[in-house]
Design an enzyme around this catalytic site. Structure first.
Site, mmCIF file in Angstrom:
data_model
loop_
_atom_site.group_PDB
_atom_site.id
_atom_site.type_symbol
_atom_site.label_atom_id
_atom_site.label_comp_id
_atom_site.label_asym_id
_atom_site.label_seq_id
_atom_site.Cartn_x
_atom_site.Cartn_y
_atom_site.Cartn_z
ATOM 1 N N CYS A 131 28.207 17.308 -10.356
ATOM 2 C CA CYS A 131 27.261 17.648 -11.432
ATOM 3 C C CYS A 131 25.823 17.215 -11.141
ATOM 4 O O CYS A 131 24.906 17.557 -11.883
ATOM 5 C CB CYS A 131 27.736 17.070 -12.755
ATOM 6 S SG CYS A 131 29.351 17.682 -13.240
ATOM 7 N N HIS B 131 21.844 16.997 -17.320
ATOM 8 C CA HIS B 131 23.160 17.597 -17.113
ATOM 9 C C HIS B 131 23.908 17.593 -18.443
ATOM 10 O O HIS B 131 23.939 16.589 -19.152
ATOM 11 C CB HIS B 131 23.926 16.790 -16.066
ATOM 12 C CG HIS B 131 25.367 17.167 -15.999
ATOM 13 N ND1 HIS B 131 25.776 18.468 -15.832
ATOM 14 C CD2 HIS B 131 26.497 16.420 -16.110
ATOM 15 C CE1 HIS B 131 27.093 18.502 -15.830
ATOM 16 N NE2 HIS B 131 27.552 17.274 -16.000
ATOM 17 N N ASN C 39 30.263 22.213 -19.985
ATOM 18 C CA ASN C 39 29.754 21.543 -18.788
ATOM 19 C C ASN C 39 29.957 22.489 -17.603
ATOM 20 O O ASN C 39 31.085 22.707 -17.166
ATOM 21 C CB ASN C 39 30.537 20.232 -18.593
ATOM 22 C CG ASN C 39 30.157 19.487 -17.323
ATOM 23 O OD1 ASN C 39 29.510 20.044 -16.437
ATOM 24 N ND2 ASN C 39 30.567 18.244 -17.221
HETATM 25 N N1 COA Z 1 42.056 17.570 -27.941
HETATM 26 C C1 COA Z 1 42.624 16.628 -28.713
HETATM 27 N N2 COA Z 1 42.811 15.376 -28.315
HETATM 28 C C2 COA Z 1 42.421 15.048 -27.073
HETATM 29 C C3 COA Z 1 41.828 15.964 -26.205
HETATM 30 C C4 COA Z 1 41.651 17.268 -26.673
HETATM 31 N N3 COA Z 1 41.099 18.235 -25.927
HETATM 32 N N4 COA Z 1 41.536 15.349 -25.044
HETATM 33 C C5 COA Z 1 41.928 14.078 -25.160
HETATM 34 N N5 COA Z 1 42.472 13.898 -26.390
HETATM 35 C C6 COA Z 1 43.054 12.692 -26.977
HETATM 36 C C7 COA Z 1 43.531 11.715 -25.929
HETATM 37 O O1 COA Z 1 44.817 12.061 -25.485
HETATM 38 C C8 COA Z 1 43.504 10.430 -26.699
HETATM 39 O O2 COA Z 1 44.654 10.377 -27.511
HETATM 40 P P1 COA Z 1 45.396 8.973 -27.800
HETATM 41 O O3 COA Z 1 44.373 8.148 -28.510
HETATM 42 O O4 COA Z 1 46.550 9.380 -28.633
HETATM 43 O O5 COA Z 1 45.751 8.432 -26.469
HETATM 44 C C9 COA Z 1 42.305 10.602 -27.626
HETATM 45 O O6 COA Z 1 42.022 12.007 -27.683
HETATM 46 C C10 COA Z 1 41.073 9.900 -27.139
HETATM 47 O O7 COA Z 1 40.947 10.182 -25.738
HETATM 48 P P2 COA Z 1 39.660 9.792 -24.936
HETATM 49 O O8 COA Z 1 39.836 10.170 -23.507
HETATM 50 O O9 COA Z 1 39.339 8.381 -25.279
HETATM 51 O O10 COA Z 1 38.637 10.770 -25.629
HETATM 52 P P3 COA Z 1 37.078 10.775 -25.497
HETATM 53 O O11 COA Z 1 36.451 10.616 -26.801
HETATM 54 O O12 COA Z 1 36.620 9.880 -24.380
HETATM 55 O O13 COA Z 1 36.790 12.286 -25.082
HETATM 56 C C11 COA Z 1 36.209 13.439 -23.087
HETATM 57 C C12 COA Z 1 37.326 12.801 -23.877
HETATM 58 C C13 COA Z 1 36.755 13.960 -21.767
HETATM 59 C C14 COA Z 1 35.654 14.602 -23.895
HETATM 60 C C15 COA Z 1 35.086 12.393 -22.846
HETATM 61 O O14 COA Z 1 35.665 11.218 -22.314
HETATM 62 C C16 COA Z 1 34.025 12.836 -21.921
HETATM 63 O O15 COA Z 1 33.278 13.746 -22.220
HETATM 64 N N6 COA Z 1 33.871 12.148 -20.784
HETATM 65 C C17 COA Z 1 32.842 12.467 -19.830
HETATM 66 C C18 COA Z 1 33.208 13.728 -19.161
HETATM 67 C C19 COA Z 1 32.209 14.094 -18.142
HETATM 68 O O16 COA Z 1 31.049 13.949 -18.354
HETATM 69 N N7 COA Z 1 32.700 14.614 -17.025
HETATM 70 C C20 COA Z 1 31.929 15.157 -15.982
HETATM 71 C C21 COA Z 1 31.063 14.175 -15.378
HETATM 72 S S1 COA Z 1 29.618 14.918 -14.963
#
Ligand code: COA
Length: 366
Positions: free
Chosen positions: A129, A271, A301
């Site tokens: 990214c 980004h 993204n």
């Molecule tokens: N729908 C519903 N629930 C979801 C889900 C979805 N699409 N994806 C994850 N969950 C659940 C998880 O399983 C977890 O459940 P649990 O509490 O029962 O274990 C809960 O939501 C929280 O998960 P978590 O990973 O802590 O969520 P989050 O708030 O961190 O959001 C992302 C997940 C991926 C959206 C977030 O972490 C993110 O955006 N990270 C950065 C990604 C990024 O920038 N990537 C590229 C780098 S450039």
């Protein structure tokens, strides 16, 4: 061809002077036709529209059609960038992508050939990214050294092709697309000149984001890859924290290198990883989130395409105006991060066409 652009396509170098700089001369974008809404994903995954919007800010994203590749999107975005500048060609192509059309060779030479640029230098940059910022730095270097007089810098990815169809954490986040910027040789004192770069990496954290199969480490074993290694994976929360702190530091650093206070920056084009990441960075910098341009709701993204697509969208909306101080910042796998700074170009015949006829060069998001 427009006056002043006759030199485009030359590869015989140019004057080397400390004032010589790469200047933004055109912008273009392309997205695949297929729209994937949150409700579409909720029909096949254990997720829902409200969760996705609350946790990411994303409403829909685009996905390539069967057989459609990154290079197809890159060609369209590049043609649009050339058209927006009224330019007939470019002296080099630097393509940022993590999803090349094939593992080897690079996709950029084929893109250059399809656009009809002739035997120009063309290569890929792989920094996930952050790729577009690294590619801008590479293109700016080619121009500053006088190697070429113009460079098409493209960010393009078809990241949907790497995702596990059953992984809700990644499928909701990523979308496909391409954006391109035409850089031309000019002077540091001109609006649109890329003023400096701040770039970094931390390979000790490479396990946070990636796809393990297909590379030499796996293939040298001679064993088939584990199925889970054939898909992209990321540790969402750890990546989130790194993205916030690295992009905050990077934006501060580029402002300092450019001689600006962060408060003076009118537009941050970051980004588009997650809307909450932009909010968190704005809070850390003590700035209103309205200064952070965003289109994540419409495209998700888009990896290497994220920053140029956001630039195109913000230009079309009139959020980037001539004379604004603008900072571009990326963060991604590697880990990698980087920023550049420029004063937004115009009033300038090249970009005034973009702002009046922007519809011709923009993806139809809505
Ligand atoms: N729908 C519903 N629930 C979801 C889900 C979805 N699409 N994806 C994850 N969950 C659940 C998880 O399983 C977890 O459940 P649990 O509490 O029962 O274990 C809960 O939501 C929280 O998960 P978590 O990973 O802590 O969520 P989050 O708030 O961190 O959001 C992302 C997940 C991926 C959206 C977030 O972490 C993110 O955006 N990270 C950065 C990604 C990024 O920038 N990537 C590229 C780098 S450039």
């Amino acid at each position: 061809m427009r006056p002043g652009l006759e030199g485009y396509g030359r590869t015989d170098g140019g004057p080397r002077s400390p004032e010589r700089a790469a200047v933004v001369a055109g912008l273009g974008a392309a997205v695949p036709e297929t729209v994937v809404t949150n409700d579409d994903l909720a029909r096949v995954l254990d997720t829902d529209d409200a969760w996705i919007r609350r946790r990411t800010g994303i409403r829909r994203r685009r996905a390539v059609a069967p057989g459609q590749a990154t290079g197809d999107l890159a060609v369209e975005a590049a043609r649009n960038a050339l058209a927006s500048a009224g330019a007939g060609g470019a002296g080099a192509v630097v393509l940022a992508t993590s999803t090349p059309d094939q593992l080897c060779p690079a996709t950029a030479p084929n893109v250059a050939s399809r656009i009809g640029l002739g035997p120009v230098p063309a290569f890929d940059v792989q920094a996930v990214c952050t790729g577009f910022v690294y590619a801008l730095a590479s293109g700016a270097g080619l121009i500053s050294l006088g190697v070429v007089d113009s460079v098409l810098v493209i960010g393009a990815d078809a990241f949907s092709t790497l995702l596990d169809p059953e992984d809700r954490a990644t499928r909701v986040v990523f979308g496909d697309g391409a954006g391109a910027v035409l850089l031309r040789a000019g002077s540091r004192t001109e609006r649109g000149a890329l003023l400096d770069f701040s770039l970094g990496s931390d390979g000790s954290a490479e396990d946070l984001i990636g796809m393990r199969a297909g590379g030499s480490r796996q293939r040298s074993t001679g064993l088939p890859a584990k199925v889970e290694d054939t898909y992209f994976s990321m540790q969402g929360q750890a990546v989130f924290k790194q993205a916030v702190s690295r992009m905050t530091e990077s934006a501060r650093d580029i402002a300092a290198r450019t001689g600006w206070a962060v408060e003076e920056v009118d537009s941050f084009v970051f980004h588009q990883a997650n809307a909450r990441i932009l909010t968190a960075v704005a809070r850390r910098l003590g700035l209103p989130v309205e200064r952070f341009r965003t289109n994540i709701a419409e495209v998700g993204n888009t990896v290497s395409a994220s920053i140029p697509l956001a630039l195109v969208d913000a230009t079309a909306r009139g959020e980037l105006t001539p004379g604004q101080k603008v900072v571009l910042t990326g963060f991604g796998g590697g880990l990698t991060w980087g920023s550049t700074a420029l004063v937004w170009p115009g009033p300038d015949p090249l970009l005034s066409e973009l702002s009046t006829d922007a519809g011709d060069f923009l993806p139809k998001y809505r």
